[in-house]
Design a protein around this motif. Sequence first.
Motif, PDB file in Angstrom:
ATOM      1  N   PRO A 292      52.930  20.802  69.937  1.00 33.27           N
ATOM      2  CA  PRO A 292      53.037  20.944  68.484  1.00 33.27           C
ATOM      3  C   PRO A 292      51.671  20.959  67.803  1.00 33.27           C
ATOM      4  CG  PRO A 292      54.617  19.320  69.287  1.00 33.27           C
ATOM      5  CD  PRO A 292      53.713  19.645  70.439  1.00 33.27           C
ATOM      6  N   ALA A 293      51.518  21.842  66.814  1.00 37.96           N
ATOM      7  CA  ALA A 293      50.302  21.876  65.999  1.00 37.96           C
ATOM      8  C   ALA A 293      50.272  20.645  65.089  1.00 37.96           C
ATOM      9  CB  ALA A 293      50.287  23.155  65.161  1.00 37.96           C
ATOM     10  N   PRO A 294      49.108  20.110  64.791  1.00 45.20           N
ATOM     11  CA  PRO A 294      47.751  20.635  65.028  1.00 45.20           C
ATOM     12  C   PRO A 294      47.171  20.265  66.379  1.00 45.20           C
ATOM     13  CG  PRO A 294      47.607  18.665  63.701  1.00 45.20           C
ATOM     14  CD  PRO A 294      49.074  18.929  63.910  1.00 45.20           C
ATOM     15  N   GLY A 295      47.945  19.592  67.245  1.00 44.55           N
ATOM     16  CA  GLY A 295      47.473  19.235  68.575  1.00 44.55           C
ATOM     17  C   GLY A 295      47.170  17.763  68.719  1.00 44.55           C
ATOM     18  N   THR A 296      47.334  17.244  69.943  1.00 37.75           N
ATOM     19  CA  THR A 296      46.987  15.855  70.231  1.00 37.75           C
ATOM     20  C   THR A 296      45.490  15.756  70.519  1.00 37.75           C
ATOM     21  OG1 THR A 296      47.549  13.939  71.610  1.00 37.75           O
ATOM     22  CG2 THR A 296      47.428  16.071  72.718  1.00 37.75           C
ATOM     23  N   ASN A 297      44.998  14.536  70.701  1.00 32.68           N
ATOM     24  CA  ASN A 297      43.575  14.380  71.026  1.00 32.68           C
ATOM     25  C   ASN A 297      43.382  14.346  72.539  1.00 32.68           C
ATOM     26  OD1 ASN A 297      44.357  11.781  71.788  1.00 32.68           O
ATOM     27  ND2 ASN A 297      43.588  10.842  69.915  1.00 32.68           N
ATOM     28  N   THR A 298      42.144  14.189  72.974  1.00 30.74           N
ATOM     29  CA  THR A 298      41.834  14.224  74.406  1.00 30.74           C
ATOM     30  C   THR A 298      42.519  13.096  75.153  1.00 30.74           C
ATOM     31  OG1 THR A 298      39.676  15.130  73.810  1.00 30.74           O
ATOM     32  CG2 THR A 298      39.953  14.392  76.061  1.00 30.74           C
ATOM     33  N   VAL A 299      42.539  11.904  74.574  1.00 27.93           N
ATOM     34  CA  VAL A 299      43.217  10.775  75.208  1.00 27.93           C
ATOM     35  C   VAL A 299      44.708  11.067  75.357  1.00 27.93           C
ATOM     36  CG1 VAL A 299      43.792   8.333  74.974  1.00 27.93           C
ATOM     37  CG2 VAL A 299      41.496   9.129  74.390  1.00 27.93           C
ATOM     38  N   GLY A 300      45.294  11.684  74.330  1.00 29.62           N
ATOM     39  CA  GLY A 300      46.709  12.034  74.396  1.00 29.62           C
ATOM     40  C   GLY A 300      47.024  13.032  75.491  1.00 29.62           C
ATOM     41  N   LEU A 301      46.113  13.968  75.744  1.00 31.70           N
ATOM     42  CA  LEU A 301      46.320  14.950  76.810  1.00 31.70           C
ATOM     43  C   LEU A 301      46.305  14.291  78.182  1.00 31.70           C
ATOM     44  CD1 LEU A 301      44.044  17.824  75.481  1.00 31.70           C
ATOM     45  CD2 LEU A 301      46.546  17.865  75.617  1.00 31.70           C
ATOM     46  N   ALA A 302      45.563  13.194  78.317  1.00 36.93           N
ATOM     47  CA  ALA A 302      45.473  12.484  79.590  1.00 36.93           C
ATOM     48  C   ALA A 302      46.552  11.409  79.730  1.00 36.93           C
ATOM     49  CB  ALA A 302      44.088  11.843  79.728  1.00 36.93           C
ATOM     50  N   ASP A 303      47.364  11.218  78.709  1.00 36.28           N
ATOM     51  CA  ASP A 303      48.404  10.192  78.736  1.00 36.28           C
ATOM     52  C   ASP A 303      49.420  10.471  79.844  1.00 36.28           C
ATOM     53  OD1 ASP A 303      51.306   9.292  77.591  1.00 36.28           O
ATOM     54  OD2 ASP A 303      49.739   7.883  76.965  1.00 36.28           O
ATOM     55  N   ARG A 304      49.919   9.409  80.491  1.00 33.37           N
ATOM     56  CA  ARG A 304      50.864   9.570  81.603  1.00 33.37           C
ATOM     57  C   ARG A 304      52.177  10.214  81.167  1.00 33.37           C
ATOM     58  NH1 ARG A 304      49.928   7.163  86.606  1.00 33.37           N
ATOM     59  NH2 ARG A 304      47.674   6.829  86.813  1.00 33.37           N
ATOM     60  N   GLY A 305      52.469  10.172  79.871  1.00 36.72           N
ATOM     61  CA  GLY A 305      53.681  10.824  79.387  1.00 36.72           C
ATOM     62  C   GLY A 305      53.531  12.320  79.240  1.00 36.72           C
ATOM     63  N   ARG A 306      52.298  12.831  79.363  1.00 35.05           N
ATOM     64  CA  ARG A 306      52.058  14.258  79.188  1.00 35.05           C
ATOM     65  C   ARG A 306      51.428  14.908  80.412  1.00 35.05           C
ATOM     66  NH1 ARG A 306      50.319  13.942  74.331  1.00 35.05           N
ATOM     67  NH2 ARG A 306      52.245  14.675  73.346  1.00 35.05           N
ATOM     68  N   SER A 307      50.697  14.130  81.226  1.00 34.48           N
ATOM     69  CA  SER A 307      50.066  14.694  82.420  1.00 34.48           C
ATOM     70  C   SER A 307      49.891  13.603  83.464  1.00 34.48           C
ATOM     71  CB  SER A 307      48.696  15.303  82.074  1.00 34.48           C
ATOM     72  OG  SER A 307      47.814  14.301  81.606  1.00 34.48           O
ATOM     73  N   ARG A 308      49.538  14.003  84.673  1.00 27.66           N
ATOM     74  CA  ARG A 308      49.286  13.030  85.739  1.00 27.66           C
ATOM     75  C   ARG A 308      47.948  13.334  86.398  1.00 27.66           C
ATOM     76  NH1 ARG A 308      50.136  14.978  90.887  1.00 27.66           N
ATOM     77  NH2 ARG A 308      51.334  16.914  91.109  1.00 27.66           N
ATOM     78  N   PRO A 309      47.206  12.307  86.820  1.00 30.83           N
ATOM     79  CA  PRO A 309      45.917  12.543  87.474  1.00 30.83           C
ATOM     80  C   PRO A 309      46.113  13.104  88.877  1.00 30.83           C
ATOM     81  CG  PRO A 309      46.437  10.203  87.457  1.00 30.83           C
ATOM     82  CD  PRO A 309      47.499  10.874  86.638  1.00 30.83           C
ATOM     83  N   LEU A 310      45.130  13.824  89.371  1.00 30.45           N
ATOM     84  CA  LEU A 310      45.157  14.368  90.723  1.00 30.45           C
ATOM     85  C   LEU A 310      43.736  14.585  91.194  1.00 30.45           C
ATOM     86  CD1 LEU A 310      45.906  18.185  90.775  1.00 30.45           C
ATOM     87  CD2 LEU A 310      45.712  16.958  88.630  1.00 30.45           C
ATOM     88  N   PRO A 311      43.505  14.703  92.491  1.00 33.42           N
ATOM     89  CA  PRO A 311      42.160  14.955  93.008  1.00 33.42           C
ATOM     90  C   PRO A 311      41.620  16.289  92.506  1.00 33.42           C
ATOM     91  CG  PRO A 311      43.614  14.184  94.755  1.00 33.42           C
ATOM     92  CD  PRO A 311      44.489  14.491  93.586  1.00 33.42           C
ATOM     93  N   MET A 312      40.336  16.370  92.263  1.00 29.18           N
ATOM     94  CA  MET A 312      39.740  17.596  91.751  1.00 29.18           C
ATOM     95  C   MET A 312      40.005  18.791  92.655  1.00 29.18           C
ATOM     96  SD  MET A 312      38.132  17.288  88.771  1.00 29.18           S
ATOM     97  CE  MET A 312      36.988  18.664  88.794  1.00 29.18           C
ATOM     98  N   ASN A 313      39.995  18.572  93.975  1.00 28.43           N
ATOM     99  CA  ASN A 313      40.169  19.710  94.884  1.00 28.43           C
ATOM    100  C   ASN A 313      41.581  20.260  94.901  1.00 28.43           C
ATOM    101  OD1 ASN A 313      41.519  17.769  96.342  1.00 28.43           O
ATOM    102  ND2 ASN A 313      40.100  17.761  98.082  1.00 28.43           N
ATOM    103  N   GLU A 314      42.509  19.626  94.156  1.00 28.53           N
ATOM    104  CA  GLU A 314      43.882  20.118  94.079  1.00 28.53           C
ATOM    105  C   GLU A 314      44.164  20.874  92.781  1.00 28.53           C
ATOM    106  OE1 GLU A 314      46.792  17.103  94.840  1.00 28.53           O
ATOM    107  OE2 GLU A 314      45.794  16.418  96.693  1.00 28.53           O
TER     108      GLU A 314
END
Length: 297
Positions: free
Chosen positions: A206-228
């Motif tokens: 949704p506009a106007p967009g979340t912030n950088t911390v929000g994009l990294a939130d576990r409810g929106r994304s999950r961490p993974l190794p860089m080579n993946e």
Amino acid sequence: MSPHPHRAPASGPSRPTALRRLLPTLTLLGLAAAGFAVPAGATTVAHSGATGIHPAAERAAAATFPTWGTRWVVHATPDIASPSVGMINRNTPGQDRITADYQVDTGRRVCEGAACSTFMAHITQPVTGFLTVVAVDIPEDRLPGVPVQAGPPAQPSGSRQQTLQRAATWLTAHNGRPVPYHQGSYWRDGYRQDCSGFASMALGLPAPGTNTVGLADRGRSRPLPMNELQPGDLVIDAIGDNNTRHVVIFEKWDDSSHRSYTAYEQRSVHGTSHRSLTYGLSPGSEYKAYRPLQYGD
């Protein structure tokens, strides 16, 4: 995730009920106000109990309608996952009236509160593009008196390819040039012109967009190794403040050694960029890889 990703959270009042009993006003294009005529040679098609005009035929008339709420995004195609081309009611609830010449049943249900519709209207005023009928202040789930045109089969939203396609649109959106960078400004599609606003736009959030911390939130994304990393994944530095945090959209590795990669980025001075980067590849880097949950893997 919201069932209506095209829509930013409303800041205005909830959808009216009594006031939604308004009828459209015909905007005549050489026709008498008494009726709505199909132009000579036009082919009509039956669709969901309504009559539509073949896509190749010109429309005989358009109708104007009131709108409600704020920050409704207008899309390039009758698909809520398609790029945004503008916005109505940007600051004030119901400040705009839209003019529509036809509508499309997308087969994809969009809801805001108790109001739902699968229809998107092709509007010519105040912005040209497609707008969900949920944004229109009427009691129906489709625009009364406006031709219905069969739409393309619904496509899965939130795919990696769609993310990259939307990201690429900002490379030339500013009269053939990149969208300028600015943390406090909003592009014509309603998204902030900073790195996280750009990433939110590309992901169809949704506009106007979340912030950088929000994009990294576990409810929106999950961490993974860089080579993946795969196309459409994110590389985020979520540490610090809004002057140090950053996010880019991974497209591809530059070679098999994984020493650099090509990514889309919204950066200071240069605006939207598509270039080779090494963020996150050095030991101890604050940049980490994240996979948006919307991809389903």
